[in-house]
Design an enzyme around this catalytic site. Structure first.
Site, PDB file in Angstrom:
ATOM      1  N   SER A 172     -21.358  30.320 -34.425  1.00 27.90           N
ATOM      2  CA  SER A 172     -20.285  31.280 -34.152  1.00 27.90           C
ATOM      3  C   SER A 172     -19.300  30.643 -33.192  1.00 27.90           C
ATOM      4  O   SER A 172     -19.644  29.677 -32.498  1.00 27.90           O
ATOM      5  CB  SER A 172     -20.892  32.524 -33.516  1.00 27.90           C
ATOM      6  OG  SER A 172     -19.872  33.380 -33.027  1.00 27.90           O
ATOM      7  N   TYR A 185     -26.491  36.862 -27.148  1.00 28.06           N
ATOM      8  CA  TYR A 185     -25.927  36.310 -28.391  1.00 28.06           C
ATOM      9  C   TYR A 185     -25.227  34.972 -28.130  1.00 28.06           C
ATOM     10  O   TYR A 185     -25.505  33.982 -28.808  1.00 28.06           O
ATOM     11  CB  TYR A 185     -24.954  37.320 -28.999  1.00 28.06           C
ATOM     12  CG  TYR A 185     -24.386  36.910 -30.335  1.00 28.06           C
ATOM     13  CD1 TYR A 185     -25.157  36.976 -31.485  1.00 28.06           C
ATOM     14  CD2 TYR A 185     -23.072  36.459 -30.452  1.00 28.06           C
ATOM     15  CE1 TYR A 185     -24.635  36.606 -32.729  1.00 28.06           C
ATOM     16  CE2 TYR A 185     -22.546  36.089 -31.679  1.00 28.06           C
ATOM     17  CZ  TYR A 185     -23.325  36.171 -32.815  1.00 28.06           C
ATOM     18  OH  TYR A 185     -22.806  35.803 -34.038  1.00 28.06           O
TER      19      TYR A 185
HETATM   20  N1  LIG Z   1     -19.883  39.079 -38.454  1.00 27.95           N
HETATM   21  C1  LIG Z   1     -19.381  38.386 -37.445  1.00 27.95           C
HETATM   22  O1  LIG Z   1     -18.481  38.839 -36.741  1.00 27.95           O
HETATM   23  C2  LIG Z   1     -19.897  36.991 -37.184  1.00 27.95           C
HETATM   24  C3  LIG Z   1     -19.102  36.104 -36.440  1.00 27.95           C
HETATM   25  C4  LIG Z   1     -19.587  34.825 -36.193  1.00 27.95           C
HETATM   26  C5  LIG Z   1     -20.828  34.436 -36.678  1.00 27.95           C
HETATM   27  N2  LIG Z   1     -21.586  35.316 -37.389  1.00 27.95           N
HETATM   28  C6  LIG Z   1     -22.922  34.890 -37.851  1.00 27.95           C
HETATM   29  O2  LIG Z   1     -22.966  34.888 -39.265  1.00 27.95           O
HETATM   30  C7  LIG Z   1     -24.316  35.115 -39.690  1.00 27.95           C
HETATM   31  C8  LIG Z   1     -24.344  36.196 -40.764  1.00 27.95           C
HETATM   32  O3  LIG Z   1     -23.793  37.378 -40.230  1.00 27.95           O
HETATM   33  P1  LIG Z   1     -23.163  38.528 -41.129  1.00 27.95           P
HETATM   34  O4  LIG Z   1     -21.882  38.902 -40.504  1.00 27.95           O
HETATM   35  O5  LIG Z   1     -23.209  38.156 -42.552  1.00 27.95           O
HETATM   36  O6  LIG Z   1     -24.206  39.698 -40.785  1.00 27.95           O
HETATM   37  P2  LIG Z   1     -24.918  40.762 -41.735  1.00 27.95           P
HETATM   38  O7  LIG Z   1     -25.521  41.745 -40.818  1.00 27.95           O
HETATM   39  O8  LIG Z   1     -23.959  41.218 -42.778  1.00 27.95           O
HETATM   40  O9  LIG Z   1     -26.058  39.925 -42.463  1.00 27.95           O
HETATM   41  C9  LIG Z   1     -27.141  39.384 -41.765  1.00 27.95           C
HETATM   42  C10 LIG Z   1     -28.352  39.357 -42.683  1.00 27.95           C
HETATM   43  O10 LIG Z   1     -29.437  38.774 -41.939  1.00 27.95           O
HETATM   44  C11 LIG Z   1     -30.594  39.554 -42.169  1.00 27.95           C
HETATM   45  N3  LIG Z   1     -31.541  39.446 -41.063  1.00 27.95           N
HETATM   46  C12 LIG Z   1     -31.452  39.990 -39.829  1.00 27.95           C
HETATM   47  N4  LIG Z   1     -32.560  39.741 -39.126  1.00 27.95           N
HETATM   48  C13 LIG Z   1     -33.373  39.013 -39.919  1.00 27.95           C
HETATM   49  C14 LIG Z   1     -34.669  38.474 -39.762  1.00 27.95           C
HETATM   50  N5  LIG Z   1     -35.370  38.637 -38.622  1.00 27.95           N
HETATM   51  N6  LIG Z   1     -35.219  37.788 -40.789  1.00 27.95           N
HETATM   52  C15 LIG Z   1     -34.545  37.649 -41.960  1.00 27.95           C
HETATM   53  N7  LIG Z   1     -33.312  38.146 -42.165  1.00 27.95           N
HETATM   54  C16 LIG Z   1     -32.740  38.819 -41.161  1.00 27.95           C
HETATM   55  C17 LIG Z   1     -30.086  40.981 -42.328  1.00 27.95           C
HETATM   56  O11 LIG Z   1     -31.031  41.797 -43.018  1.00 27.95           O
HETATM   57  C18 LIG Z   1     -28.800  40.770 -43.118  1.00 27.95           C
HETATM   58  O12 LIG Z   1     -29.025  40.806 -44.517  1.00 27.95           O
HETATM   59  C19 LIG Z   1     -25.112  35.461 -38.427  1.00 27.95           C
HETATM   60  O13 LIG Z   1     -25.842  34.328 -37.999  1.00 27.95           O
HETATM   61  C20 LIG Z   1     -24.034  35.810 -37.419  1.00 27.95           C
HETATM   62  O14 LIG Z   1     -24.459  35.545 -36.097  1.00 27.95           O
HETATM   63  C21 LIG Z   1     -21.142  36.576 -37.673  1.00 27.95           C
END
Ligand SMILES: NC(=O)c1ccc[n+]([C@@H]2O[C@H](COP(=O)([O-])OP(=O)(O)OC[C@H]3O[C@@H](n4cnc5c(N)ncnc54)[C@H](O)[C@@H]3O)[C@@H](O)[C@H]2O)c1
Ligand SMILES: *[C@@H]1O[C@H](CO)[C@@H](O)[C@H](O)[C@H]1NC(C)=O
Ligand SMILES: *[C@@H]1O[C@H](CO)[C@@H](O)[C@H](O)[C@H]1NC(C)=O
Length: 298
Positions: A172, A185
Protein backbone atom coordinates in the site's frame (compact mmCIF):
# COMPACT_ATOMS: atom_id res chain seq x y z
CA UNK A 1 38.64 10.22 1.67
CA UNK A 2 38.32 6.65 0.61
CA UNK A 3 34.55 7.04 0.08
CA UNK A 4 34.92 10.23 -1.93
CA UNK A 5 37.39 8.52 -4.25
CA UNK A 6 35.12 5.52 -4.58
CA UNK A 7 32.22 7.76 -5.48
CA UNK A 8 34.21 9.63 -8.13
CA UNK A 9 35.24 6.32 -9.67
CA UNK A 10 31.58 5.28 -9.78
CA UNK A 11 30.38 8.51 -11.45
CA UNK A 12 30.66 7.19 -15.03
CA UNK A 13 28.48 4.22 -14.01
CA UNK A 14 25.92 6.57 -12.51
CA UNK A 15 25.78 8.58 -15.71
CA UNK A 16 25.46 5.47 -17.91
CA UNK A 17 22.66 4.02 -15.77
CA UNK A 18 20.80 7.35 -15.63
CA UNK A 19 20.86 7.57 -19.41
CA UNK A 20 19.76 3.94 -19.64
CA UNK A 21 16.72 4.57 -17.38
CA UNK A 22 15.84 7.68 -19.33
CA UNK A 23 15.98 5.88 -22.68
CA UNK A 24 13.97 2.97 -21.26
CA UNK A 25 11.18 5.41 -20.35
CA UNK A 26 10.48 5.90 -24.06
CA UNK A 27 10.74 2.30 -25.21
CA UNK A 28 7.45 0.40 -24.85
CA UNK A 29 8.02 -2.58 -22.59
CA UNK A 30 7.37 -6.12 -23.74
CA UNK A 31 4.82 -8.09 -21.74
CA UNK A 32 5.85 -11.63 -20.85
CA UNK A 33 3.61 -14.60 -21.62
CA UNK A 34 2.12 -16.39 -18.62
CA UNK A 35 -0.02 -18.94 -20.50
CA UNK A 36 -0.02 -22.33 -18.80
CA UNK A 37 1.40 -21.06 -15.51
CA UNK A 38 -0.23 -21.79 -12.16
CA UNK A 39 -1.18 -18.55 -10.40
CA UNK A 40 -2.13 -18.47 -6.71
CA UNK A 41 -3.95 -15.39 -5.40
CA UNK A 42 -4.79 -14.90 -1.71
CA UNK A 43 -7.84 -12.85 -0.81
CA UNK A 44 -9.32 -13.62 -4.24
CA UNK A 45 -12.92 -13.58 -2.97
CA UNK A 46 -13.42 -9.83 -3.42
CA UNK A 47 -11.87 -6.57 -4.64
CA UNK A 48 -8.36 -6.44 -6.07
CA UNK A 49 -7.72 -10.18 -5.64
CA UNK A 50 -10.88 -11.13 -7.50
CA UNK A 51 -10.28 -8.76 -10.44
CA UNK A 52 -6.65 -9.89 -10.67
CA UNK A 53 -7.91 -13.48 -10.92
CA UNK A 54 -10.15 -12.48 -13.85
CA UNK A 55 -7.22 -10.86 -15.67
CA UNK A 56 -5.02 -13.93 -15.20
CA UNK A 57 -7.93 -16.13 -16.34
CA UNK A 58 -8.03 -14.21 -19.63
CA UNK A 59 -4.30 -14.97 -20.07
CA UNK A 60 -4.86 -18.76 -20.08
CA UNK A 61 -3.31 -19.49 -16.72
CA UNK A 62 -4.52 -22.05 -14.16
CA UNK A 63 -5.84 -20.36 -11.04
CA UNK A 64 -5.57 -21.32 -7.40
CA UNK A 65 -7.82 -19.03 -5.37
CA UNK A 66 -7.54 -18.63 -1.61
CA UNK A 67 -9.90 -16.73 0.65
CA UNK A 68 -11.48 -17.03 4.08
CA UNK A 69 -14.86 -16.32 2.46
CA UNK A 70 -16.24 -19.51 0.83
CA UNK A 71 -19.03 -17.91 -1.22
CA UNK A 72 -16.73 -15.09 -2.36
CA UNK A 73 -14.08 -17.49 -3.61
CA UNK A 74 -16.62 -19.73 -5.32
CA UNK A 75 -18.12 -16.77 -7.19
CA UNK A 76 -14.64 -15.78 -8.36
CA UNK A 77 -13.86 -19.35 -9.47
CA UNK A 78 -17.14 -19.60 -11.42
CA UNK A 79 -16.39 -16.41 -13.37
CA UNK A 80 -12.80 -17.53 -14.05
CA UNK A 81 -14.13 -20.76 -15.56
CA UNK A 82 -16.54 -18.75 -17.71
CA UNK A 83 -13.48 -16.87 -18.95
CA UNK A 84 -12.02 -20.21 -20.01
CA UNK A 85 -9.57 -20.90 -17.19
CA UNK A 86 -9.20 -23.77 -14.74
CA UNK A 87 -9.92 -22.49 -11.24
CA UNK A 88 -9.36 -24.23 -7.90
CA UNK A 89 -10.89 -22.44 -4.92
CA UNK A 90 -9.62 -23.19 -1.39
CA UNK A 91 -11.00 -21.83 1.85
CA UNK A 92 -7.90 -20.69 3.76
CA UNK A 93 -7.57 -18.35 6.71
CA UNK A 94 -4.28 -16.62 5.91
CA UNK A 95 -3.86 -15.56 9.54
CA UNK A 96 -3.22 -19.22 10.40
CA UNK A 97 0.21 -20.61 9.54
CA UNK A 98 -0.87 -24.27 9.79
CA UNK A 99 -3.80 -23.66 7.41
CA UNK A 100 -1.44 -22.04 4.89
CA UNK A 101 1.03 -24.94 5.03
CA UNK A 102 -1.63 -27.64 4.76
CA UNK A 103 -3.43 -25.87 1.90
CA UNK A 104 -0.08 -25.41 0.11
CA UNK A 105 0.56 -29.16 0.35
CA UNK A 106 -2.88 -29.87 -1.12
CA UNK A 107 -2.30 -27.39 -3.95
CA UNK A 108 0.99 -29.10 -4.91
CA UNK A 109 -0.67 -32.54 -4.91
CA UNK A 110 -3.91 -31.58 -6.64
CA UNK A 111 -2.87 -28.77 -9.00
CA UNK A 112 0.91 -28.58 -9.34
CA UNK A 113 3.77 -26.13 -8.88
CA UNK A 114 2.68 -22.53 -8.36
CA UNK A 115 4.92 -20.23 -10.41
CA UNK A 116 3.14 -16.92 -9.75
CA UNK A 117 2.19 -16.11 -6.16
CA UNK A 118 0.11 -13.01 -5.43
CA UNK A 119 0.00 -12.21 -1.70
CA UNK A 120 -3.03 -9.92 -1.70
CA UNK A 121 -5.22 -10.81 1.30
CA UNK A 122 -5.30 -7.95 3.77
CA UNK A 123 -7.21 -6.62 6.76
CA UNK A 124 -7.51 -3.15 8.25
CA UNK A 125 -8.90 -1.71 11.50
CA UNK A 126 -9.37 2.03 11.26
CA UNK A 127 -8.99 3.25 14.83
CA UNK A 128 -6.46 4.97 17.05
CA UNK A 129 -4.00 2.91 19.09
CA UNK A 130 -6.29 2.73 22.14
CA UNK A 131 -9.41 1.67 20.27
CA UNK A 132 -7.54 -1.07 18.38
CA UNK A 133 -7.84 -4.33 20.34
CA UNK A 134 -4.67 -6.37 20.89
CA UNK A 135 -6.14 -9.25 18.87
CA UNK A 136 -6.80 -6.86 15.96
CA UNK A 137 -3.20 -5.66 16.00
CA UNK A 138 -2.01 -9.28 15.90
CA UNK A 139 -4.45 -10.16 13.11
CA UNK A 140 -3.23 -7.20 11.05
CA UNK A 141 0.35 -8.47 11.16
CA UNK A 142 -0.65 -12.13 10.65
CA UNK A 143 -2.59 -11.45 7.45
CA UNK A 144 -0.73 -8.44 6.03
CA UNK A 145 2.84 -9.68 6.43
CA UNK A 146 3.40 -12.97 8.30
CA UNK A 147 1.23 -14.85 5.78
CA UNK A 148 3.65 -13.67 3.07
CA UNK A 149 6.46 -15.52 4.84
CA UNK A 150 4.48 -18.77 5.05
CA UNK A 151 3.17 -18.76 1.46
CA UNK A 152 6.58 -17.78 0.09
CA UNK A 153 8.32 -20.50 2.12
CA UNK A 154 5.84 -23.01 0.72
CA UNK A 155 6.03 -22.09 -2.97
CA UNK A 156 9.40 -20.37 -3.56
CA UNK A 157 11.60 -23.52 -3.38
CA UNK A 158 10.10 -25.00 -6.58
CA UNK A 159 10.40 -21.61 -8.32
CA UNK A 160 14.07 -21.46 -7.30
CA UNK A 161 14.77 -25.00 -8.48
CA UNK A 162 13.36 -24.12 -11.89
CA UNK A 163 14.81 -20.56 -11.71
CA UNK A 164 11.41 -19.38 -12.89
CA UNK A 165 8.59 -17.63 -11.05
CA UNK A 166 7.16 -14.42 -9.65
CA UNK A 167 6.30 -13.31 -6.10
CA UNK A 168 3.86 -10.40 -5.95
CA UNK A 169 3.37 -8.41 -2.75
CA UNK A 170 0.24 -6.29 -2.45
CA UNK A 171 1.29 -3.59 0.02
CA UNK A 172 0.00 0.00 0.00
CA UNK A 173 1.01 3.64 -0.20
CA UNK A 174 0.69 3.24 3.60
CA UNK A 175 3.76 1.01 3.36
CA UNK A 176 5.82 4.10 2.48
CA UNK A 177 4.11 7.01 4.20
CA UNK A 178 2.20 7.12 7.47
CA UNK A 179 -1.35 8.12 8.32
CA UNK A 180 -2.91 8.66 11.78
CA UNK A 181 -5.49 6.09 12.94
CA UNK A 182 -3.93 3.40 10.77
CA UNK A 183 -1.07 2.59 13.12
CA UNK A 184 -1.20 -1.22 12.94
CA UNK A 185 -2.03 -1.17 9.21
CA UNK A 186 0.82 1.21 8.28
CA UNK A 187 3.40 -0.71 10.28
CA UNK A 188 2.27 -4.02 8.76
CA UNK A 189 2.46 -2.54 5.24
CA UNK A 190 5.92 -1.05 5.92
CA UNK A 191 6.86 -4.61 6.88
CA UNK A 192 5.34 -5.98 3.66
CA UNK A 193 7.37 -3.47 1.60
CA UNK A 194 10.46 -4.50 3.57
CA UNK A 195 9.67 -8.15 2.91
CA UNK A 196 9.44 -7.50 -0.83
CA UNK A 197 12.66 -5.47 -0.95
CA UNK A 198 14.72 -7.87 1.16
CA UNK A 199 13.41 -10.90 -0.75
CA UNK A 200 14.35 -9.20 -4.02
CA UNK A 201 17.92 -8.71 -2.80
CA UNK A 202 18.12 -12.21 -1.37
CA UNK A 203 17.08 -13.79 -4.68
CA UNK A 204 19.73 -11.69 -6.46
CA UNK A 205 22.36 -12.72 -3.89
CA UNK A 206 21.51 -16.36 -4.55
CA UNK A 207 21.72 -15.82 -8.31
CA UNK A 208 18.06 -16.68 -8.93
CA UNK A 209 17.48 -14.05 -11.58
CA UNK A 210 14.61 -16.03 -13.10
CA UNK A 211 12.45 -15.51 -10.02
CA UNK A 212 10.94 -12.03 -10.27
CA UNK A 213 9.30 -9.84 -7.61
CA UNK A 214 6.76 -7.03 -7.80
CA UNK A 215 5.16 -4.86 -5.12
CA UNK A 216 1.90 -2.94 -5.54
CA UNK A 217 1.51 0.29 -3.56
CA UNK A 218 -1.81 2.01 -4.28
CA UNK A 219 -3.66 4.91 -2.72
CA UNK A 220 -7.27 4.43 -1.47
CA UNK A 221 -9.35 2.10 -3.65
CA UNK A 222 -13.10 1.94 -3.94
CA UNK A 223 -13.56 -1.66 -2.67
CA UNK A 224 -15.19 -0.91 0.69
CA UNK A 225 -11.97 -1.97 2.45
CA UNK A 226 -11.60 1.44 4.14
CA UNK A 227 -14.87 3.31 4.77
CA UNK A 228 -15.41 6.70 3.09
CA UNK A 229 -11.82 7.52 2.17
CA UNK A 230 -10.90 10.85 0.59
CA UNK A 231 -7.74 12.86 -0.11
CA UNK A 232 -6.69 15.82 -2.24
CA UNK A 233 -4.09 13.56 -3.79
CA UNK A 234 -6.78 12.51 -6.25
CA UNK A 235 -10.10 10.69 -6.45
CA UNK A 236 -10.47 7.30 -4.74
CA UNK A 237 -9.18 4.76 -7.26
CA UNK A 238 -11.45 2.33 -9.06
CA UNK A 239 -10.31 -1.28 -8.55
CA UNK A 240 -10.22 -1.86 -12.33
CA UNK A 241 -7.65 0.93 -12.76
CA UNK A 242 -5.45 -0.48 -9.99
CA UNK A 243 -5.59 -4.01 -11.41
CA UNK A 244 -4.74 -2.75 -14.90
CA UNK A 245 -1.60 -1.15 -13.46
CA UNK A 246 -0.84 -4.25 -11.41
CA UNK A 247 -1.10 -6.57 -14.44
CA UNK A 248 1.06 -4.29 -16.57
CA UNK A 249 3.63 -4.15 -13.74
CA UNK A 250 3.70 -7.93 -13.30
CA UNK A 251 3.89 -8.70 -17.01
CA UNK A 252 6.70 -6.17 -17.56
CA UNK A 253 8.43 -7.33 -14.35
CA UNK A 254 8.33 -3.94 -12.65
CA UNK A 255 9.59 -4.07 -9.05
CA UNK A 256 7.58 -1.24 -7.47
CA UNK A 257 4.15 -0.27 -8.79
CA UNK A 258 2.70 2.98 -7.43
CA UNK A 259 -0.92 3.90 -8.27
CA UNK A 260 -1.28 6.75 -9.05
CA UNK A 261 2.36 7.08 -10.10
CA UNK A 262 2.47 10.58 -8.56
CA UNK A 263 2.83 8.85 -5.16
CA UNK A 264 6.40 8.10 -6.18
CA UNK A 265 7.12 11.82 -6.29
CA UNK A 266 5.54 12.37 -2.88
CA UNK A 267 7.74 9.60 -1.45
CA UNK A 268 10.86 11.26 -2.87
CA UNK A 269 9.75 14.63 -1.38
CA UNK A 270 9.26 13.04 2.04
CA UNK A 271 12.90 12.01 2.09
CA UNK A 272 14.36 15.43 1.26
CA UNK A 273 11.97 18.26 2.19
CA UNK A 274 12.01 20.00 5.60
CA UNK A 275 9.70 18.56 8.24
CA UNK A 276 7.65 21.72 8.68
CA UNK A 277 6.97 22.01 4.99
CA UNK A 278 5.91 18.35 4.93
CA UNK A 279 3.48 19.02 7.78
CA UNK A 280 1.86 21.77 5.70
CA UNK A 281 1.81 19.50 2.64
CA UNK A 282 0.20 16.65 4.56
CA UNK A 283 -2.40 19.04 5.94
CA UNK A 284 -3.23 20.13 2.39
CA UNK A 285 -3.56 16.51 1.28
CA UNK A 286 -6.36 16.22 3.85
CA UNK A 287 -6.46 12.41 4.13
CA UNK A 288 -9.77 11.32 5.67
CA UNK A 289 -11.78 8.15 6.37
CA UNK A 290 -14.14 6.77 9.03
CA UNK A 291 -12.19 5.90 12.18
CA UNK A 292 -12.89 5.09 15.83
CA UNK A 293 -11.05 7.28 18.34
CA UNK A 294 -10.70 5.60 21.75
CA UNK A 295 -8.47 8.19 23.42
CA UNK A 296 -10.26 10.64 25.72
CA UNK A 297 -8.63 13.70 27.28
CA UNK A 298 -9.87 13.73 30.86
N1 LIG B 1 -8.86 -0.70 -0.71
C1 LIG B 1 -7.87 0.14 -0.45
O1 LIG B 1 -8.08 1.32 -0.21
C2 LIG B 1 -6.45 -0.37 -0.48
C3 LIG B 1 -5.40 0.55 -0.64
C4 LIG B 1 -4.10 0.08 -0.66
C5 LIG B 1 -3.84 -1.28 -0.53
N2 LIG B 1 -4.87 -2.16 -0.37
C6 LIG B 1 -4.56 -3.59 -0.18
O2 LIG B 1 -5.09 -4.34 -1.25
C7 LIG B 1 -5.37 -5.67 -0.80
C8 LIG B 1 -6.77 -6.08 -1.22
O3 LIG B 1 -7.70 -5.17 -0.67
P1 LIG B 1 -9.15 -4.92 -1.28
O4 LIG B 1 -9.34 -3.46 -1.32
O5 LIG B 1 -9.34 -5.73 -2.49
O6 LIG B 1 -10.02 -5.47 -0.04
P2 LIG B 1 -11.31 -6.40 -0.02
O7 LIG B 1 -11.82 -6.31 1.36
O8 LIG B 1 -12.20 -6.04 -1.16
O9 LIG B 1 -10.74 -7.86 -0.30
C9 LIG B 1 -9.90 -8.50 0.61
C10 LIG B 1 -10.14 -10.00 0.52
O10 LIG B 1 -9.24 -10.63 1.45
C11 LIG B 1 -9.96 -11.62 2.16
N3 LIG B 1 -9.37 -11.89 3.47
C12 LIG B 1 -9.41 -11.11 4.57
N4 LIG B 1 -8.83 -11.73 5.60
C13 LIG B 1 -8.41 -12.93 5.15
C14 LIG B 1 -7.76 -14.03 5.75
N5 LIG B 1 -7.42 -14.03 7.05
N6 LIG B 1 -7.48 -15.12 4.99
C15 LIG B 1 -7.85 -15.16 3.69
N7 LIG B 1 -8.47 -14.14 3.07
C16 LIG B 1 -8.75 -13.05 3.79
C17 LIG B 1 -11.37 -11.06 2.29
O11 LIG B 1 -12.32 -12.10 2.54
C18 LIG B 1 -11.57 -10.40 0.93
O12 LIG B 1 -12.13 -11.29 -0.02
C19 LIG B 1 -5.15 -5.66 0.72
O13 LIG B 1 -3.89 -6.23 1.02
C20 LIG B 1 -5.16 -4.18 1.06
O14 LIG B 1 -4.38 -3.92 2.21
C21 LIG B 1 -6.17 -1.74 -0.36
C1 LIG C 1 -18.46 -13.15 1.31
O1 LIG C 1 -18.65 -13.12 -0.09
C2 LIG C 1 -20.02 -12.89 -0.46
C3 LIG C 1 -20.09 -13.07 -1.97
O2 LIG C 1 -19.21 -12.20 -2.67
C4 LIG C 1 -20.44 -11.51 0.02
O3 LIG C 1 -21.79 -11.27 -0.34
C5 LIG C 1 -20.30 -11.44 1.55
O4 LIG C 1 -20.56 -10.12 1.98
C6 LIG C 1 -18.85 -11.83 1.95
N1 LIG C 1 -18.78 -11.94 3.40
C7 LIG C 1 -17.91 -11.27 4.13
C8 LIG C 1 -17.94 -11.52 5.59
O5 LIG C 1 -17.09 -10.51 3.63
C1 LIG D 1 7.64 -29.19 -9.58
O1 LIG D 1 8.95 -28.71 -9.42
C2 LIG D 1 9.88 -29.70 -9.05
C3 LIG D 1 11.20 -29.03 -8.83
O2 LIG D 1 11.16 -28.41 -7.59
C4 LIG D 1 9.97 -30.80 -10.09
O3 LIG D 1 10.82 -31.83 -9.64
C5 LIG D 1 8.58 -31.37 -10.35
O4 LIG D 1 8.61 -32.28 -11.40
C6 LIG D 1 7.60 -30.24 -10.66
N1 LIG D 1 6.25 -30.79 -10.77
C7 LIG D 1 5.49 -30.61 -11.84
C8 LIG D 1 4.14 -31.23 -11.80
O5 LIG D 1 5.84 -29.94 -12.80
Amino acid sequence: MHYVLDFILMLPLLIVFCIESLVKLFIPKKKKSVAGEIVLITGAGHGIGRLTAYEFAKLKTKLVLWDINKSGIEETALKCRKLGAQAHPFVVDCSKRDQIYSAAKKVKEEVGNVSILVNNAGVVYTSDLFATQDAQIEKTFEVNVLAHFWTTKAFLPDMMKNNHGHIVTVASAAGHTVVPFLLAYCSSKFAAVGFHRALTDELAALGKHGVKTSCLCPNFINTGFIKNPSTNLGPTLEPEEVVENLMYGILTEKKMIFVPSSIKLLMAFEKILPERFLAVLKHRLNIKFDAVIGYKDK
